[in-house]
Design a protein around this motif. Structure first.
Motif, PDB file in Angstrom:
ATOM      1  N   MET A   1       0.840  -1.196   0.000  1.00  0.00           N
ATOM      2  CA  MET A   1       0.000   0.000   0.000  1.00  0.00           C
ATOM      3  C   MET A   1       0.881   1.254   0.000  1.00  0.00           C
ATOM      4  N   GLN A   2       0.627   2.159  -0.949  1.00  0.00           N
ATOM      5  CA  GLN A   2       1.391   3.402  -1.038  1.00  0.00           C
ATOM      6  C   GLN A   2       0.434   4.590  -0.946  1.00  0.00           C
ATOM      7  N   VAL A   3       0.880   5.622  -0.238  1.00  0.00           N
ATOM      8  CA  VAL A   3       0.040   6.799   0.004  1.00  0.00           C
ATOM      9  C   VAL A   3       0.709   8.030  -0.597  1.00  0.00           C
ATOM     10  N   TYR A   4      -0.076   8.836  -1.317  1.00  0.00           N
ATOM     11  CA  TYR A   4       0.441  10.042  -1.958  1.00  0.00           C
ATOM     12  C   TYR A   4      -0.462  11.233  -1.645  1.00  0.00           C
ATOM     13  N   LEU A   5       0.154  12.369  -1.402  1.00  0.00           N
ATOM     14  CA  LEU A   5      -0.577  13.630  -1.318  1.00  0.00           C
ATOM     15  C   LEU A   5      -0.914  14.056  -2.746  1.00  0.00           C
ATOM     16  N   VAL A   6      -2.157  14.496  -2.969  1.00  0.00           N
ATOM     17  CA  VAL A   6      -2.568  14.817  -4.345  1.00  0.00           C
ATOM     18  C   VAL A   6      -3.383  16.117  -4.381  1.00  0.00           C
ATOM     19  N   ASP A  23      -5.555  16.142   0.783  1.00  0.00           N
ATOM     20  CA  ASP A  23      -6.204  14.917   0.343  1.00  0.00           C
ATOM     21  C   ASP A  23      -5.134  13.935  -0.115  1.00  0.00           C
ATOM     22  N   TYR A  24      -5.410  12.660   0.116  1.00  0.00           N
ATOM     23  CA  TYR A  24      -4.438  11.621  -0.212  1.00  0.00           C
ATOM     24  C   TYR A  24      -5.089  10.560  -1.094  1.00  0.00           C
ATOM     25  N   VAL A  25      -4.274   9.947  -1.953  1.00  0.00           N
ATOM     26  CA  VAL A  25      -4.714   8.799  -2.732  1.00  0.00           C
ATOM     27  C   VAL A  25      -3.904   7.592  -2.276  1.00  0.00           C
ATOM     28  N   VAL A  26      -4.583   6.474  -2.157  1.00  0.00           N
ATOM     29  CA  VAL A  26      -3.959   5.241  -1.675  1.00  0.00           C
ATOM     30  C   VAL A  26      -3.934   4.231  -2.817  1.00  0.00           C
ATOM     31  N   VAL A  27      -2.762   3.736  -3.128  1.00  0.00           N
ATOM     32  CA  VAL A  27      -2.578   2.777  -4.222  1.00  0.00           C
ATOM     33  C   VAL A  27      -2.280   1.399  -3.636  1.00  0.00           C
ATOM     34  N   GLY A  28      -2.951   0.376  -4.189  1.00  0.00           N
ATOM     35  CA  GLY A  28      -2.656  -0.997  -3.796  1.00  0.00           C
ATOM     36  C   GLY A  28      -3.355  -1.461  -2.542  1.00  0.00           C
ATOM     37  N   ALA A  29      -4.448  -0.824  -2.165  1.00  0.00           N
ATOM     38  CA  ALA A  29      -5.164  -1.207  -0.950  1.00  0.00           C
ATOM     39  C   ALA A  29      -6.611  -1.554  -1.264  1.00  0.00           C
ATOM     40  N   LEU A  60      -9.127   5.622  -2.263  1.00  0.00           N
ATOM     41  CA  LEU A  60      -8.456   4.574  -3.019  1.00  0.00           C
ATOM     42  C   LEU A  60      -8.281   5.046  -4.461  1.00  0.00           C
ATOM     43  N   ALA A  61      -7.136   4.737  -5.057  1.00  0.00           N
ATOM     44  CA  ALA A  61      -6.912   5.077  -6.464  1.00  0.00           C
ATOM     45  C   ALA A  61      -8.021   4.455  -7.302  1.00  0.00           C
ATOM     46  N   ARG A  62      -8.525   5.218  -8.262  1.00  0.00           N
ATOM     47  CA  ARG A  62      -9.655   4.716  -9.038  1.00  0.00           C
ATOM     48  C   ARG A  62      -9.611   5.214 -10.477  1.00  0.00           C
ATOM     49  N   THR A  63     -10.345   4.541 -11.323  1.00  0.00           N
ATOM     50  CA  THR A  63     -10.589   5.003 -12.688  1.00  0.00           C
ATOM     51  C   THR A  63     -12.092   5.219 -12.815  1.00  0.00           C
ATOM     52  N   GLU A  64     -12.496   6.006 -13.803  1.00  0.00           N
ATOM     53  CA  GLU A  64     -13.912   6.278 -14.026  1.00  0.00           C
ATOM     54  C   GLU A  64     -14.234   6.124 -15.498  1.00  0.00           C
ATOM     55  N   ARG A  65     -15.406   5.559 -15.764  1.00  0.00           N
ATOM     56  CA  ARG A  65     -15.851   5.375 -17.145  1.00  0.00           C
ATOM     57  C   ARG A  65     -17.247   5.954 -17.277  1.00  0.00           C
ATOM     58  N   LYS A  66     -17.449   6.772 -18.294  1.00  0.00           N
ATOM     59  CA  LYS A  66     -18.736   7.424 -18.510  1.00  0.00           C
ATOM     60  C   LYS A  66     -19.809   6.383 -18.826  1.00  0.00           C
ATOM     61  N   SER A  67     -20.959   6.502 -18.128  1.00  0.00           N
ATOM     62  CA  SER A  67     -22.031   5.540 -18.351  1.00  0.00           C
ATOM     63  C   SER A  67     -23.390   6.194 -18.573  1.00  0.00           C
ATOM     64  N   GLY A  68     -23.440   7.512 -18.463  1.00  0.00           N
ATOM     65  CA  GLY A  68     -24.710   8.213 -18.639  1.00  0.00           C
ATOM     66  C   GLY A  68     -24.477   9.697 -18.747  1.00  0.00           C
ATOM     67  N   LYS A  69     -25.542  10.474 -18.638  1.00  0.00           N
ATOM     68  CA  LYS A  69     -25.429  11.918 -18.762  1.00  0.00           C
ATOM     69  C   LYS A  69     -25.107  12.562 -17.425  1.00  0.00           C
ATOM     70  N   GLY A  70     -24.594  13.793 -17.501  1.00  0.00           N
ATOM     71  CA  GLY A  70     -24.349  14.572 -16.301  1.00  0.00           C
ATOM     72  C   GLY A  70     -23.060  14.201 -15.600  1.00  0.00           C
ATOM     73  N   SER A  79     -10.285  -0.885  -7.631  1.00  0.00           N
ATOM     74  CA  SER A  79      -9.587  -2.110  -7.239  1.00  0.00           C
ATOM     75  C   SER A  79      -8.134  -1.801  -6.892  1.00  0.00           C
ATOM     76  N   SER A  80      -7.501  -2.709  -6.196  1.00  0.00           N
ATOM     77  CA  SER A  80      -6.123  -2.500  -5.749  1.00  0.00           C
ATOM     78  C   SER A  80      -5.129  -2.508  -6.898  1.00  0.00           C
ATOM     79  N   SER A  81      -5.583  -2.864  -8.087  1.00  0.00           N
ATOM     80  CA  SER A  81      -4.684  -2.896  -9.248  1.00  0.00           C
ATOM     81  C   SER A  81      -4.573  -1.549  -9.962  1.00  0.00           C
ATOM     82  N   VAL A  82      -5.424  -0.579  -9.605  1.00  0.00           N
ATOM     83  CA  VAL A  82      -5.390   0.734 -10.254  1.00  0.00           C
ATOM     84  C   VAL A  82      -4.098   1.452  -9.868  1.00  0.00           C
ATOM     85  N   THR A  83      -3.389   1.980 -10.851  1.00  0.00           N
ATOM     86  CA  THR A  83      -2.108   2.641 -10.591  1.00  0.00           C
ATOM     87  C   THR A  83      -2.307   4.117 -10.284  1.00  0.00           C
TER      88      THR A  83
END
Length: 397
Positions: A1-6, A23-29, A60-70, A79-83
């Protein structure tokens, strides 16, 4: 688990601005790992946790994918695999996509530090266009950092224009748009927010009433800021305010931030008529404490500007504003009206004193004294109004 200030903490530290929150982002948790370390989960749409001691946010580190409006139509992967790089890629601007490890090293895959040095607001990726709220966020950042010489990259402005023309801005909630607007109005150069929205073709959905007279609205908003700065300068020099339009006592229940917001928003909308002001305030769901002042200013501006008001005109003003029972609100109205009066080249100090003296004289009338003369029933109201008119007329004698 790695923690970064962002995000903002890294950005503002690089700009030598005061860091308000971190605010912090946590990678691998995983969420379970965070909970096992004493963190409290607060995020509903994606895993955000509060530190057990500092209460600072760790996401937690994350990705986002558009699925609708707004701005809510997204599918989130935390997931813990997100870089870290994938997490930074989803952010709006490069200057907000810089991370810092616990040794102080910057992780800057998208050139945010370079853009900070060049005073440039530039989107990280084309995914920027998936969230219409970002048009307002960029306008707010442009407002906040205008004093440092920041501008919006041409390609980012083009993208904002495309987003506005797509109609997606109308899918936003009034609360989110008002939040960005309110925060921008409290910055050093609040007019920049509306200038940027106009350049981005983003006024129509939420601020349509301003479009036909935007230059005047912006000029009056600038006047409000100039009056505040002049009052502050006089206060710094003498220890007390010397600018009459700004020295009026404000209700103690109003914080300085709320008062500033009321004055600036009134200045912005003062060129509208009553119905236009109502529509705009209703659309944005502006709180009553603010919308009441704006609407009164637009409704009674001709009375407030007229230095030749008759006693009947002044009585109509006081009755219409319920200055008898809502005296603190009326005081705030006079304060909020000052920028528009100055824009109109009116000697507002003299006019304000005249209005206040008239109200004070009318307030000296005692209805019990009228009743004691034998007046009864509906005639009491008529006699009371006449006594107030006579009292107002007497101040000019």
């Amino acid at each position: 688990m790695q923690v970064y200030l962002v995000g903002g903490a890294v950005r503002d530290a690089l700009l030598n601005r005061k860091v308000i929150e971190r605010d912090y982002v946590v990678v691998g948790a995983t969420p379970q790992e965070m909970l096992s370390q004493g963190f409290t989960q607060v995020g509903k749409d994606f895993p955000v946790f509060l530190h057990p001691k500092t209460q600072e946010e760790y996401a937690l580190a994350r990705t986002e994918r558009k699925s609708g409006k707004g701005y809510t139509g997204f599918v989130c992967d935390a997931s813990s695999s997100v870089t870290l790089e994938e997490d930074l890629l989803r952010r709006d601007l490069t200057v907000n996509a810089i991370a810092q490890d616990n040794l102080g090293n910057l992780i800057d895959p998208y050139g945010g530090k370079r853009d900070l040095d060049n005073r440039l607001l530039r989107h990280v990726s084309e995914a920027f266009s998936e969230d219409p709220l970002r048009v307002f966020r960029v306008a707010r950042f442009a407002t906040r950092y205008a004093y440092l010489g920041f501008t919006i990259a041409n390609e980012t402005m083009a993208l904002m224009q495309s987003m506005a023309e797509s109609g997606e801005l109308s899918t936003l909630s009034a609360e989110r748009v008002w939040q960005e607007t309110k925060r921008s109005l409290l910055e050093k150069t609040p007019h920049v927010f509306f200038t940027v929205l106009n350049q981005a073709h983003g006024l129509n959905d939420w601020f349509a009433e301003l479009e036909s007279n935007l230059d005047a609205a912006i000029a009056t908003l600038k006047t409000a800021v100039a009056l505040e700065n002049a009052a502050k300068e006089n206060f710094d020099k003498s220890g007390q305010l010397e600018t009459k339009p700004l020295e009026t006592k404000i209700p103690e229940s109003s914080s300085s931030g709320t008062t500033t917001l009321i004055i600036r928003f009134t200045a912005l909308l003062a060129h509208l008529n009553e119905e236009e002001a109502k529509r705009l305030c209703n659309r944005l769901k502006v709180q009553n404490q603010l919308s009441e002042i704006v609407i009164l200013a637009c409704k009674f501006k001709d009375f407030l500007l007229n230095t030749q008001n008759s006693p009947a005109d002044l009585l109509a003003l006081f009755n219409g504003c319920d200055a008898w029972r809502r005296s603190e609100r009326f005081t705030l109205l006079l304060k909020a009206f000052a920028p528009y009066a100055h824009y109109k080249d009116l000697d507002w100090q003299r006019q304000q004193e005249h209005i206040e003296n008239a109200l004070s004289a009318a307030n000296q009338v005692n209805v019990q004294d009228i009743i004691a003369t034998g007046v009864k029933g509906p005639a009491i109201k008529e006699a009371l109004n006449q006594a107030k008119l006579d009292a107002i007329a007497s101040i000019g004698e």
